[in-house]
Design a protein around this motif. Structure first.
Motif, PDB file in Angstrom:
ATOM      1  N   PHE A 265      42.065  30.848  52.205  1.00  7.44           N
ATOM      2  CA  PHE A 265      43.256  30.165  51.710  1.00  7.44           C
ATOM      3  C   PHE A 265      43.899  29.348  52.824  1.00  7.44           C
ATOM      4  O   PHE A 265      43.977  29.791  53.971  1.00  7.44           O
ATOM      5  CB  PHE A 265      44.284  31.162  51.165  1.00  7.44           C
TER       6      PHE A 265
ATOM      7  N   ASP B 105      48.918  27.307  50.863  1.00  3.12           N
ATOM      8  CA  ASP B 105      48.690  28.198  49.718  1.00  3.12           C
ATOM      9  C   ASP B 105      49.225  29.594  50.018  1.00  3.12           C
ATOM     10  O   ASP B 105      49.815  30.242  49.153  1.00  3.12           O
ATOM     11  CB  ASP B 105      47.201  28.273  49.372  1.00  3.12           C
TER      12      ASP B 105
ATOM     13  N   GLN C 110      41.000  27.944  44.984  1.00  3.00           N
ATOM     14  CA  GLN C 110      40.248  28.395  46.162  1.00  3.00           C
ATOM     15  C   GLN C 110      38.821  28.754  45.770  1.00  3.00           C
ATOM     16  O   GLN C 110      37.878  28.438  46.486  1.00  3.00           O
ATOM     17  CB  GLN C 110      40.947  29.578  46.839  1.00  3.00           C
TER      18      GLN C 110
END
Length: 138
Positions: free
Chosen positions: A59, A63, A88
Motif C-alpha cells: 500500500f 492509501d 491494491q
C-alpha cells in the motif's frame, strides 16, 4: 512506554523510517522523557505495526493515511477501505502479469543463445535491438 529503539525492534521498522512516519503524520509525535528521548505508548506500537503490515502488502503511504483515517471511525461502512484494497489487488495483479511477460522474454532470450563468443551472443543482440523481442514486455 517504549523508546524509539524498542519500538523499532518490536515492529521491525527502522528508526529513520519511524521518524519519517512521524514527519508524514502517520504516527503521532511522541511524548518526550526528561532527557528529551522519544517515548511511545501501546497505541503508537499498534499504529506502527498497522503501517508496517500495510507497507508489506504494497500500500502507498496515501492509501495508508486513508485507511488510518477510516480506522478512527469504526461505526462507518467499510466500502472505502474495500475499494482501497481492491485497487491494491489490481495493481499487484498488473505487476505480476508484467513480471510473467518479463520472465517469458528472458527465458526466450537466454534459450536462443547458442553463440560461442560475445560477438555471436543472442542475449547481447536482443538487448541492443528491442525488435528482436517476441512481444511487448515493458
Amino acid at each position: 512506554m517504549f523508546s524509539i529503539g524498542d519500538l523499532s525492534r518490536r515492529t521491525g521498522v527502522k528508526v529513520p523510517t519511524i521518524r519519517y512516519y512521524e514527519q508524514m503524520g502517520l504516527v503521532a509525535a511522541p511524548e518526550r522523557s526528561e532527557g528529551n528521548q522519544r517515548r511511545y505508548g501501546r497505541q503508537e506500537l499498534e499504529r506502527l505495526a498497522f503501517i508496517r503490515h500495510a507497507r508489506d502488502l504494497g500500500f502507498a503511504v496515501e492509501d495508508i493515511r486513508s485507511l488510518i483515517e477510516l480506522s478512527g471511525h469504526p461505526e462507518q461502512p467499510c466500502g472505502h477501505a474495500d475499494r482501497i484494497a481492491e485497487e491494491q489487488l489490481t495493481s499487484v495483479r498488473e505487476k505480476i502479469a508484467q513480471l510473467k511477460r518479463l520472465e517469458a522474454e528472458l527465458e526466450r532470450i537466454a534459450s536462443c543463445c547458442d553463440g560461442k563468443t560475445v560477438g555471436d551472443c543472442y542475449v547481447i543482440r536482443a538487448l541492443s535491438d528491442h525488435a528482436l523481442c517476441a512481444d511487448e514486455h515493458g
